[in-house]
Design a protein around this motif. Structure first.
Motif, mmCIF file in Angstrom:
data_model
loop_
_atom_site.group_PDB
_atom_site.id
_atom_site.type_symbol
_atom_site.label_atom_id
_atom_site.label_comp_id
_atom_site.label_asym_id
_atom_site.label_seq_id
_atom_site.Cartn_x
_atom_site.Cartn_y
_atom_site.Cartn_z
ATOM 1 N N PRO A 73 64.106 -23.560 -16.080
ATOM 2 C CA PRO A 73 64.505 -22.723 -17.504
ATOM 3 C C PRO A 73 64.817 -23.545 -18.717
ATOM 4 O O PRO A 73 65.220 -23.066 -19.980
ATOM 5 C CB PRO A 73 66.063 -21.960 -16.668
ATOM 6 N N ALA A 74 64.682 -24.994 -18.607
ATOM 7 C CA ALA A 74 64.710 -25.550 -19.931
ATOM 8 C C ALA A 74 63.947 -25.227 -20.693
ATOM 9 O O ALA A 74 62.824 -24.990 -20.545
ATOM 10 C CB ALA A 74 64.706 -27.209 -19.380
ATOM 11 N N VAL A 75 64.369 -24.863 -22.305
ATOM 12 C CA VAL A 75 63.488 -24.450 -23.413
ATOM 13 C C VAL A 75 62.735 -26.014 -23.786
ATOM 14 O O VAL A 75 63.448 -26.667 -24.548
ATOM 15 C CB VAL A 75 64.269 -23.766 -24.401
ATOM 16 N N VAL A 76 61.482 -25.861 -23.786
ATOM 17 C CA VAL A 76 60.827 -26.900 -24.323
ATOM 18 C C VAL A 76 59.619 -26.213 -25.421
ATOM 19 O O VAL A 76 59.487 -25.131 -25.136
ATOM 20 C CB VAL A 76 59.947 -28.115 -23.581
ATOM 21 N N HIS A 77 59.070 -26.909 -26.268
ATOM 22 C CA HIS A 77 58.319 -26.481 -27.285
ATOM 23 C C HIS A 77 56.714 -26.743 -27.331
ATOM 24 O O HIS A 77 56.213 -26.143 -28.278
ATOM 25 C CB HIS A 77 59.067 -26.846 -28.673
ATOM 26 N N THR A 78 56.438 -27.435 -26.355
ATOM 27 C CA THR A 78 54.971 -27.855 -25.944
ATOM 28 C C THR A 78 54.803 -27.718 -24.504
ATOM 29 O O THR A 78 55.638 -27.972 -23.742
ATOM 30 C CB THR A 78 54.559 -29.111 -26.699
ATOM 31 N N PRO A 79 53.762 -27.527 -24.046
ATOM 32 C CA PRO A 79 53.400 -27.691 -22.713
ATOM 33 C C PRO A 79 53.639 -29.050 -21.957
ATOM 34 O O PRO A 79 53.165 -29.885 -22.647
ATOM 35 C CB PRO A 79 51.887 -27.158 -22.512
ATOM 36 N N LEU A 80 54.648 -28.813 -21.148
ATOM 37 C CA LEU A 80 55.316 -29.989 -20.347
ATOM 38 C C LEU A 80 55.646 -29.833 -19.271
ATOM 39 O O LEU A 80 55.905 -28.777 -18.774
ATOM 40 C CB LEU A 80 56.650 -30.579 -21.432
ATOM 41 N N VAL A 81 55.706 -31.264 -18.607
ATOM 42 C CA VAL A 81 56.190 -30.886 -17.141
ATOM 43 C C VAL A 81 57.061 -32.305 -17.027
ATOM 44 O O VAL A 81 56.686 -33.376 -17.140
ATOM 45 C CB VAL A 81 55.370 -30.784 -16.110
ATOM 46 N N GLY A 82 58.081 -32.161 -16.084
ATOM 47 C CA GLY A 82 59.051 -33.409 -15.923
ATOM 48 C C GLY A 82 59.770 -33.250 -14.382
ATOM 49 O O GLY A 82 60.269 -32.037 -14.174
ATOM 50 N N VAL A 83 59.421 -33.881 -13.325
ATOM 51 C CA VAL A 83 59.693 -33.467 -11.997
ATOM 52 C C VAL A 83 60.279 -35.209 -11.332
ATOM 53 O O VAL A 83 59.695 -36.133 -11.488
ATOM 54 C CB VAL A 83 58.554 -33.104 -11.142
ATOM 55 N N ASP A 84 61.493 -34.903 -10.873
ATOM 56 C CA ASP A 84 62.286 -36.027 -10.040
ATOM 57 C C ASP A 84 61.913 -35.782 -8.634
ATOM 58 O O ASP A 84 61.828 -34.877 -7.936
ATOM 59 C CB ASP A 84 63.697 -35.919 -10.232
ATOM 60 N N LEU A 85 61.192 -36.648 -8.231
ATOM 61 C CA LEU A 85 60.660 -36.507 -6.799
ATOM 62 C C LEU A 85 61.403 -37.866 -5.872
ATOM 63 O O LEU A 85 61.354 -39.001 -6.196
ATOM 64 C CB LEU A 85 59.049 -36.835 -6.625
ATOM 65 N N GLN A 86 61.615 -37.324 -4.595
ATOM 66 C CA GLN A 86 62.050 -38.206 -3.547
ATOM 67 C C GLN A 86 61.254 -38.239 -2.363
ATOM 68 O O GLN A 86 61.161 -37.176 -1.964
ATOM 69 C CB GLN A 86 63.742 -38.275 -3.240
ATOM 70 N N ALA A 87 60.766 -39.633 -1.856
ATOM 71 C CA ALA A 87 59.998 -39.386 -0.727
ATOM 72 C C ALA A 87 60.455 -40.234 0.192
ATOM 73 O O ALA A 87 60.891 -41.595 0.073
ATOM 74 C CB ALA A 87 58.294 -39.811 -1.200
ATOM 75 N N GLU A 88 60.203 -39.852 1.612
ATOM 76 C CA GLU A 88 60.662 -40.898 2.739
ATOM 77 C C GLU A 88 59.526 -41.895 2.933
ATOM 78 O O GLU A 88 58.452 -41.691 2.333
ATOM 79 C CB GLU A 88 60.834 -40.035 3.864
ATOM 80 N N PRO A 89 59.767 -42.849 3.591
ATOM 81 C CA PRO A 89 58.864 -43.926 3.820
ATOM 82 C C PRO A 89 57.589 -43.463 4.233
ATOM 83 O O PRO A 89 57.572 -42.584 5.402
ATOM 84 C CB PRO A 89 59.455 -44.951 4.888
ATOM 85 N N GLY A 90 56.289 -43.635 3.943
ATOM 86 C CA GLY A 90 55.102 -43.233 4.238
ATOM 87 C C GLY A 90 54.662 -41.620 3.785
ATOM 88 O O GLY A 90 53.624 -41.348 4.178
ATOM 89 N N ALA A 91 55.645 -40.890 3.306
ATOM 90 C CA ALA A 91 55.483 -39.707 3.113
ATOM 91 C C ALA A 91 54.460 -39.538 1.679
ATOM 92 O O ALA A 91 54.295 -40.413 1.060
ATOM 93 C CB ALA A 91 56.555 -38.801 2.670
ATOM 94 N N THR A 92 53.583 -38.674 1.913
ATOM 95 C CA THR A 92 52.974 -38.261 0.529
ATOM 96 C C THR A 92 53.250 -36.999 -0.228
ATOM 97 O O THR A 92 53.298 -35.913 0.503
ATOM 98 C CB THR A 92 51.169 -38.259 0.923
ATOM 99 N N LEU A 131 55.923 -37.351 -15.366
ATOM 100 C CA LEU A 131 55.914 -36.797 -16.707
ATOM 101 C C LEU A 131 54.292 -36.308 -17.026
ATOM 102 O O LEU A 131 53.494 -37.092 -16.850
ATOM 103 C CB LEU A 131 56.398 -37.848 -17.771
ATOM 104 N N GLY A 132 54.209 -34.999 -17.611
ATOM 105 C CA GLY A 132 53.128 -34.805 -18.016
ATOM 106 C C GLY A 132 53.125 -33.692 -19.218
ATOM 107 O O GLY A 132 54.261 -33.309 -19.489
ATOM 108 N N GLY A 133 52.022 -33.480 -19.860
ATOM 109 C CA GLY A 133 51.878 -32.557 -21.017
ATOM 110 C C GLY A 133 50.794 -32.597 -21.883
ATOM 111 O O GLY A 133 49.870 -33.570 -21.470
ATOM 112 N N GLU A 134 50.703 -31.575 -22.506
ATOM 113 C CA GLU A 134 49.328 -31.357 -23.128
ATOM 114 C C GLU A 134 49.338 -32.418 -24.385
ATOM 115 O O GLU A 134 50.385 -32.508 -25.103
ATOM 116 C CB GLU A 134 49.377 -29.911 -23.681
#
Ligand code: MN
Length: 327
Positions: A175-194, A250-253
Motif C-alpha cells: 500500500p506504500a504510495v510511490v510515484h514511478t513504477p518501482l519494486v522493493g522486497v526484503d527476502l530471507q532464505a534458508e541455507p541452499g534455498a532458491t 530493488l527494481g524500477g522503470e
C-alpha cells in the motif's frame, strides 16, 4: 537520514551502461558521534536503479556500547525517504508535525515534494541495523507527506519468505504510495534455498545482500555491495549460500526526467538544488514556526539543525539520455 559529506559534489543522475557489482563506501553519519554507513548509491558508474537513487546500509551497531543514530533536523526536496530497519528503533519527527517510530518490519515513507525537514534519532537498545533508501520523485510531486505502513504483504516459497515494501510481486501489492513504477522486497532464505520471483522485464533490478551470500546466474554475490542485474528479466532466481541469506531486491522503470542530486536535495537542474540550499540557510534566520520557512520547523529540537554545505562552484548539467558504456 542525511547525507553528511562535508563537501558533497553535485551528481547528475541518469541511465548508464554499467552492469555488475558496485562496492559500498563507508560514510560517517551524524557528526562527531557518527556511525558509519555503507553507501552503494549513487556511484559514478551507476546513479539510479529505476527511481531508486540512494542506498545506505548501516549496522549492526551495539547502541549500548557505542553511538547510535542522531541526525538533527535537515531538509529534503524531490525525493522519498524509505526507512527500513532490521533491528532497533528510530524516532522520526518532521516539519509536517509527524512523530513516528521506525521499527523492523514496518515501512516509513516520507515524501519531500517541494520541501520538508526531519530528524532521526535511534532509541536506546541493543542493536541498530537497517537501510535508508531514497527514490527520486517526478517533478509534478510537490506536496510533502508521510506514510507509515505496519501491515505489508508477505511472500513465501520453499525455504524462503519475503516482505514487499513498495510495488508488487504477483498478487502481493504494497500500500506504500510511490510515484514511478518501482519494486522493493526484503527476502530471507534458508541455507541452499532458491528464491524464485516473477519480474518486470522493463525494470532495472539490483540486489543488496545484507547477511550471508547469494548467487545469481551462477555468480556469487557477497554481503555489502549493490549488484546490478540489468533489465529484460522475466523472472529472478536468487540462490542462498550455505549460511542462508537476507537481501533486499530493488527494481524500477528507468527514470527518464533530468535529475541533479546535491546533498539532501534533488532537482531538475543546478538552479533548483542551489535555490533549495539557499532557502534552507535563510530559513535559519527566521523564527521557529515562522510560516515563511520553506522547510518548516521540526518540533522538539529548538534551533538545532544541520547546516547545508556550500554548492560546488562547477555548474552541472543533468543527463537526459542514456550514456553509452565508457561515455
Ligand atoms: Mn533525511
Amino acid at each position: 537520514m542525511s547525507n553528511t559529506d562535508v563537501a558533497p559534489s553535485e551528481v547528475t543522475c541518469g541511465p548508464s551502461g554499467f552492469t555488475g557489482v558496485l562496492h559500498a563506501r563507508e560514510v560517517p553519519l551524524g557528526g562527531p558521534r557518527a556511525i558509519a554507513v555503507r553507501r552503494t548509491l549513487p556511484q559514478r558508474d551507476r546513479t539510479l536503479i529505476g527511481a531508486w537513487c540512494f542506498a545506505d546500509h548501516y549496522g549492526p551497531h551495539d547502541v549500548r556500547s557505542g553511538p547510535g543514530m542522531d541526525v538533527p533536523p535537515h531538509p529534503h526536496t524531490g525525493l522519498q525517504t524509505v526507512s527500513w530497519l532490521f533491528a532497533g528503533e528510530i524516532e522520526h519527527r518532521d516539519s509536517g508535525g509527524v512523530h513516528a517510530m521506525v521499527r523492523p518490519g514496518e515501512l516509513n515513507l516520507m515524501t519531500a515534494g517541494a520541501g520538508v525537514s526531519h530528524s532521526e534519532v535511534s532509541a536506546e537498545g541493543v542493536e541498530l541495523a537497517g537501510l535508508q533508501l531514497w527514490t527520486a520523485l517526478p517533478d509534478g510531486v510537490r506536496a510533502p507527506s508521510f506514510q507509515h505502513v505496519a501491515d505489508l504483504p508477505r511472500l513465501s516459497g520453499p525455504g524462503w519468505t519475503g516482505i514487499v515494501l513498495v510495488g508488487s510481486i504477483g498478487d502481493a501489492v504494497s500500500p506504500a504510495v510511490v510515484h514511478t513504477p518501482l519494486v522493493g522486497v526484503d527476502l530471507q532464505a534458508e541455507p541452499g534455498a532458491t528464491v524464485r520471483l516473477p519480474a518486470e522485464p522493463g525494470f532495472e533490478h539490483a540486489l543488496i545482500v545484507v547477511e550471508g551470500q547469494v548467487a545469481v546466474d551462477g555468480v556469487a554475490i557477497p554481503a555489502g555491495p549493490l549488484a546490478f542485474l540489468g533489465m529484460q528479466r522475466e523472472r529472478l532466481e536468487v540462490a542462498a549460500g550455505p549460511t542462508g541469506a537476507r537481501l533486499v531486491l530493488l527494481g524500477g522503470e528507468p527514470f527518464e526526467e533530468p535529475l541533479v542530486m546535491f546533498w539532501n536535495f534533488i532537482g531538475r537542474d543546478h538552479d533548483q538544488v542551489a535555490a533549495a540550499r539557499a532557502d534552507w540557510e535563510s530559513d535559519a534566520a527566521l523564527p521557529l514556526g515562522d510560516p515563511r520557512r520553506r522547510f518548516g520547523t521540526v518540533p522538539g529540537h529548538g534551533a538545532d539543525r544541520i547546516p547545508a554545505p556550500p554548492v560546488p562552484p562547477v555548474r552541472l548539467r543533468p543527463r537526459t539520455r542514456p550514456v553509452p558504456p565508457g561515455g
